[in-house]
Design a protein around this motif. Structure first.
Motif, mmCIF file in Angstrom:
data_model
loop_
_atom_site.group_PDB
_atom_site.id
_atom_site.type_symbol
_atom_site.label_atom_id
_atom_site.label_comp_id
_atom_site.label_asym_id
_atom_site.label_seq_id
_atom_site.Cartn_x
_atom_site.Cartn_y
_atom_site.Cartn_z
ATOM 1 N N ILE A 20 0.839 -1.204 0.000
ATOM 2 C CA ILE A 20 0.000 0.000 0.000
ATOM 3 C C ILE A 20 0.871 1.251 0.000
ATOM 4 O O ILE A 20 0.620 2.197 -0.754
ATOM 5 C CB ILE A 20 -0.967 -0.019 1.202
ATOM 6 C CG1 ILE A 20 -2.056 -1.065 0.968
ATOM 7 C CG2 ILE A 20 -1.577 1.360 1.445
ATOM 8 C CD1 ILE A 20 -2.942 -1.327 2.164
ATOM 9 N N VAL A 21 1.910 1.259 0.822
ATOM 10 C CA VAL A 21 2.805 2.422 0.877
ATOM 11 C C VAL A 21 3.439 2.663 -0.494
ATOM 12 O O VAL A 21 3.496 3.797 -0.978
ATOM 13 C CB VAL A 21 3.880 2.231 1.968
ATOM 14 C CG1 VAL A 21 4.972 3.289 1.861
ATOM 15 C CG2 VAL A 21 3.238 2.259 3.349
ATOM 16 N N ARG A 22 3.896 1.585 -1.140
ATOM 17 C CA ARG A 22 4.497 1.743 -2.478
ATOM 18 C C ARG A 22 3.491 2.336 -3.466
ATOM 19 O O ARG A 22 3.838 3.216 -4.254
ATOM 20 C CB ARG A 22 5.002 0.394 -2.993
ATOM 21 C CG ARG A 22 6.400 0.067 -2.521
ATOM 22 C CD ARG A 22 6.989 -1.109 -3.278
ATOM 23 N NE ARG A 22 6.444 -2.397 -2.873
ATOM 24 C CZ ARG A 22 6.811 -3.054 -1.775
ATOM 25 N NH1 ARG A 22 7.705 -2.538 -0.962
ATOM 26 N NH2 ARG A 22 6.299 -4.222 -1.488
ATOM 27 N N GLN A 23 2.258 1.847 -3.417
ATOM 28 C CA GLN A 23 1.238 2.359 -4.341
ATOM 29 C C GLN A 23 0.938 3.826 -4.068
ATOM 30 O O GLN A 23 0.820 4.628 -5.003
ATOM 31 C CB GLN A 23 -0.044 1.536 -4.225
ATOM 32 C CG GLN A 23 0.079 0.143 -4.792
ATOM 33 C CD GLN A 23 -1.200 -0.653 -4.625
ATOM 34 O OE1 GLN A 23 -2.269 -0.107 -4.385
ATOM 35 N NE2 GLN A 23 -1.098 -1.962 -4.752
ATOM 36 N N LEU A 24 0.825 4.184 -2.791
ATOM 37 C CA LEU A 24 0.541 5.581 -2.458
ATOM 38 C C LEU A 24 1.702 6.486 -2.843
ATOM 39 O O LEU A 24 1.489 7.597 -3.332
ATOM 40 C CB LEU A 24 0.224 5.710 -0.962
ATOM 41 C CG LEU A 24 -1.103 5.117 -0.506
ATOM 42 C CD1 LEU A 24 -1.210 5.146 1.007
ATOM 43 C CD2 LEU A 24 -2.283 5.824 -1.150
ATOM 44 N N GLU A 25 2.924 6.009 -2.644
ATOM 45 C CA GLU A 25 4.100 6.821 -2.981
ATOM 46 C C GLU A 25 4.298 6.979 -4.485
ATOM 47 O O GLU A 25 4.947 7.920 -4.932
ATOM 48 C CB GLU A 25 5.360 6.221 -2.350
ATOM 49 C CG GLU A 25 5.420 6.415 -0.851
ATOM 50 C CD GLU A 25 6.638 5.778 -0.215
ATOM 51 O OE1 GLU A 25 7.276 4.896 -0.839
ATOM 52 O OE2 GLU A 25 6.955 6.154 0.929
ATOM 53 N N SER A 26 3.709 6.081 -5.261
ATOM 54 C CA SER A 26 3.871 6.168 -6.711
ATOM 55 C C SER A 26 3.183 7.405 -7.283
ATOM 56 O O SER A 26 3.586 7.914 -8.325
ATOM 57 C CB SER A 26 3.319 4.913 -7.390
ATOM 58 O OG SER A 26 1.895 4.938 -7.436
#
Length: 79
Positions: A20-26
């Motif tokens: 989730i963090v990776r997706q939000l940071e993208s």
């Protein structure tokens, strides 16, 4: 009868939270998708914190003798 699935393991929850963090940071998600993922992340964060607190309490309660058997309790010291 509608039953909720069991909560994920700590490891599964942590992996999903990292995803989730990776997706939000993208920065590639819509606002609504970002909010939805953020809410899911908050729920997973709470679950992980509760599991860690439980594990810490269990560690605090176990003290082993020289023979390796449970001999009493002591406080957990992470240092």
């Amino acid at each position: 009868m509608d039953t909720a699935p069991p909560p994920p393991s700590f490891e599964a929850a942590l992996k999903r939270l990292e995803d989730i963090v990776r997706q939000l940071e993208s920065g590639e998600l819509s606002l609504d998708a970002s909010i939805s993922l953020y809410e899911e992340g908050q729920s997973l964060k709470s679950l992980c914190e509760a599991r860690l607190a439980d594990a810490r309490m269990r560690i605090d309660q176990i003290q082993q003798s020289a023979a390796g058997t449970a001999a009493g309790t002591r406080a957990f010291d992470a240092q």
